[in-house]
Design a protein around this motif. Structure first.
Motif, PDB file in Angstrom:
ATOM      1  N   LEU A 293       0.870  -1.170   0.000  1.00 29.42           N
ATOM      2  CA  LEU A 293       0.000   0.000   0.000  1.00 29.42           C
ATOM      3  C   LEU A 293       0.907   1.220   0.000  1.00 29.42           C
ATOM      4  CD1 LEU A 293      -2.449  -1.043   2.900  1.00 29.42           C
ATOM      5  CD2 LEU A 293      -2.755  -1.418   0.447  1.00 29.42           C
ATOM      6  N   THR A 294       0.770   2.061  -1.028  1.00 32.17           N
ATOM      7  CA  THR A 294       1.545   3.304  -1.025  1.00 32.17           C
ATOM      8  C   THR A 294       0.660   4.384  -0.431  1.00 32.17           C
ATOM      9  OG1 THR A 294       2.648   2.549  -3.024  1.00 32.17           O
ATOM     10  CG2 THR A 294       2.895   4.886  -2.463  1.00 32.17           C
ATOM     11  N   VAL A 295       1.216   5.135   0.524  1.00 27.07           N
ATOM     12  CA  VAL A 295       0.388   6.092   1.263  1.00 27.07           C
ATOM     13  C   VAL A 295       0.894   7.522   1.043  1.00 27.07           C
ATOM     14  CG1 VAL A 295      -0.123   4.337   3.009  1.00 27.07           C
ATOM     15  CG2 VAL A 295       1.760   5.928   3.407  1.00 27.07           C
ATOM     16  N   LEU A 309      -3.656   3.012  10.059  1.00 27.38           N
ATOM     17  CA  LEU A 309      -3.679   3.487   8.667  1.00 27.38           C
ATOM     18  C   LEU A 309      -5.131   3.522   8.189  1.00 27.38           C
ATOM     19  CD1 LEU A 309      -2.241   4.237   5.986  1.00 27.38           C
ATOM     20  CD2 LEU A 309      -2.280   1.785   5.436  1.00 27.38           C
ATOM     21  N   VAL A 314      -4.441   6.115   1.703  1.00 29.17           N
ATOM     22  CA  VAL A 314      -3.856   5.129   0.794  1.00 29.17           C
ATOM     23  C   VAL A 314      -3.998   5.599  -0.651  1.00 29.17           C
ATOM     24  CG1 VAL A 314      -3.989   2.731  -0.019  1.00 29.17           C
ATOM     25  CG2 VAL A 314      -4.338   3.260   2.410  1.00 29.17           C
ATOM     26  N   LYS A 315      -2.871   5.684  -1.357  1.00 25.29           N
ATOM     27  CA  LYS A 315      -2.865   6.196  -2.733  1.00 25.29           C
ATOM     28  C   LYS A 315      -2.913   5.064  -3.750  1.00 25.29           C
ATOM     29  CE  LYS A 315      -2.579  10.563  -2.266  1.00 25.29           C
ATOM     30  NZ  LYS A 315      -3.963  11.012  -2.417  1.00 25.29           N
ATOM     31  N   VAL A 317      -2.788   0.627  -4.346  1.00 25.32           N
ATOM     32  CA  VAL A 317      -2.860  -0.718  -3.772  1.00 25.32           C
ATOM     33  C   VAL A 317      -2.266  -1.681  -4.781  1.00 25.32           C
ATOM     34  CG1 VAL A 317      -4.455  -2.544  -3.019  1.00 25.32           C
ATOM     35  CG2 VAL A 317      -4.982  -0.124  -2.525  1.00 25.32           C
ATOM     36  N   ILE A 329       3.799  -1.211   3.801  1.00 23.16           N
ATOM     37  CA  ILE A 329       3.306   0.152   3.591  1.00 23.16           C
ATOM     38  C   ILE A 329       4.482   0.986   3.076  1.00 23.16           C
ATOM     39  CG2 ILE A 329       2.224   2.162   4.654  1.00 23.16           C
ATOM     40  CD1 ILE A 329       1.082   0.278   6.780  1.00 23.16           C
ATOM     41  N   ALA A 353      -9.630   2.922  -1.331  1.00 20.42           N
ATOM     42  CA  ALA A 353      -8.401   3.713  -1.179  1.00 20.42           C
ATOM     43  C   ALA A 353      -8.718   5.177  -1.451  1.00 20.42           C
ATOM     44  CB  ALA A 353      -7.333   3.211  -2.147  1.00 20.42           C
ATOM     45  N   MET A 372      -7.708   0.709   7.615  1.00 22.39           N
ATOM     46  CA  MET A 372      -7.228  -0.248   6.604  1.00 22.39           C
ATOM     47  C   MET A 372      -6.293  -1.231   7.320  1.00 22.39           C
ATOM     48  SD  MET A 372      -7.209  -0.706   3.163  1.00 22.39           S
ATOM     49  CE  MET A 372      -7.109   0.683   2.068  1.00 22.39           C
TER      50      MET A 372
END
Ligand code: GLU
Length: 385
Positions: A293-295, A309, A314-315, A317, A329, A353, A372
């Motif tokens: 997951l990129t945040v 989170l 979240v940007k 997935v 993450i 997301a 999340m």
């Protein structure tokens, strides 16, 4: 603190005596000679060391490679590349001899030993992890030395550790060892692989495994071992995060553990000042996260201050994970900053997301949990740089 002194000569001495539970990983090349088979004298000298440390009150665990290499020699397979089922068969033949050799060597010091063969799921699935831990604890209570290897006879590529460095780190942290010693064909960490760069210099102490340290590993592995320096640093990350110190030293000399006491070269990796504990050790050491997951920056801040989170942060997935799997993450620049057990499967995670908590129910069609990844199921990477 660490019993490490830099002497006038620049030589470093370390002592193993203060450690109470020590896991020792032995590489194949140390134990097995391609033409002559098992190196019994060397094994006897290591067993002397294990006997001495046990006498001093330490609990010892052994993670021993060598099943495939030994099986190859016994079966006369030479150096030819082996098919999967051939190396599995070689491991079956080699493991029986390997376990017997350990049992004899430790037995000559009055030590009992017990064989444990693990497959990846035994440390990655929580229930099996607890089960493996209970068995190994019981062996230690019974004063038998656990002799551990991967169960190579049934492991195939998707379900294997593949290298005993990470397996050893997983076992050491699972058992709450305060030290992991990796006996290798190299005597420690250098600024670059010394075989490739003659100017490489030796590093006696690593306070923290940073990207700069990782860059020193190169990719080279020795002929018999699967690992090389890269998997040793992976092992170091797992170990130190859980509060287990790690030493890399050469196993090529006789009595390689006592050699550390004598001041022979070794690199010490210091344990984290904020080690993760218990259940979180299991999460932090997971070998293959099922997704990523990129945040955004806001979420990075929230995570660093100990919060859960939320979907809003979240940007992106990626991966095909199920609810309850471990995911990594990543910060906006792609660095892994935490790991945790995700509360949604990948398809639902994609759908929610970026959404605020109040918007989620309408999208999913059911009343959802707000996080999340809940903070109880989340481990932020070591940030005490
Ligand atoms: N489990 C393998 C063996 O016993 C060795 C893996 C490794 O060298 O890291 O042959």
């Amino acid at each position: 603190m660490e019993s490490l002194t830099v002497m006038a000569t620049g030589m470093t001495t370390l002592s193993l005596k203060k450690y109470r539970r020590i896991a020792v990983k032995v590489g194949s090349a140390l134990l097995v000679d391609r033409s002559k088979g098992l190196k019994r004298d060397w094994l006897a000298s290591l067993a002397d060391d294990i006997g001495a440390l046990t006498e001093g009150g330490a609990e010892m665990l052994v993670v021993s490679s060598g099943a495939i290499a030994l099986g190859r020699t016994i079966l006369g397979l030479g150096r030819k590349a082996l098919k999967l089922e051939e190396s599995q068969a070689a491991a079956a033949v080699g493991q029986i001899a390997l376990a017997g050799a350990w049992s004899d060597a430790l037995g000559s010091h009055g030590l009992k030993s017990g064989q444990i063969l693990l497959t990846l799921g035994d440390t990655e699935e929580r229930r099996r992890y607890l089960n493996a831990r209970a068995t190994i604890s019981t062996l230690l209570k019974m004063k038998a030395v656990p002799v551990i290897n991967e169960n190579d006879t049934v492991a195939t590529s998707e379900i294997r550790y593949g290298d005993n460095d990470r397996l050893a780190a997983r076992v050491a942290t699972m058992m709450g060892a305060d030290l992991l010693v990796l006996l290798s064909d190299i005597d420690g960490l250098y600024t670059a692989p010394p075989a490739l760069d003659p100017k490489a210099t030796f590093i006696p102490l690593v306070a923290r495994i940073t990207p700069d340290i990782e860059a020193m590993a190169g990719a080279a592995a020795s002929e018999l071992s699967r690992g090389g320096m890269r998997t040793k640093l992976d092992a170091g990350k797992i170990a130190t995060a859980a509060g287990t110190a790690m030493i890399i030293t050469a196993g090529t000399r006789q009595s390689p553990l006592m050699a550390i006491e004598r001041g022979e070269r070794a690199t010490l990796f210091k344990p984290s000042n904020h080690p993760v504990k218990g259940y979180k050790t299991w999460i932090a050491g997971q070998l293959e996260p099922a997704g990523r997951l990129t945040v955004d920056e806001g979420a990075v801040k929230a995570l660093l201050s100990g919060k859960s989170l939320l979907p809003a942060g979240v940007k992106l997935v990626s991966g095909n994970f199920a609810r309850g799997d471990t995911v990594a993450i990543l910060s906006p620049d792609g660095r892994e900053i935490a790991r945790g057990l995700v509360a949604y499967d990948a398809a639902d995670a994609v759908r929610i997301a970026g959404l605020k908590t109040a918007e989620i129910e309408a999208v999913l069609g059911y009343e959802a949990r707000s996080a999340m990844i809940h903070r109880d199921d989340l481990v932020v990477s070591d940030v005490d740089a």
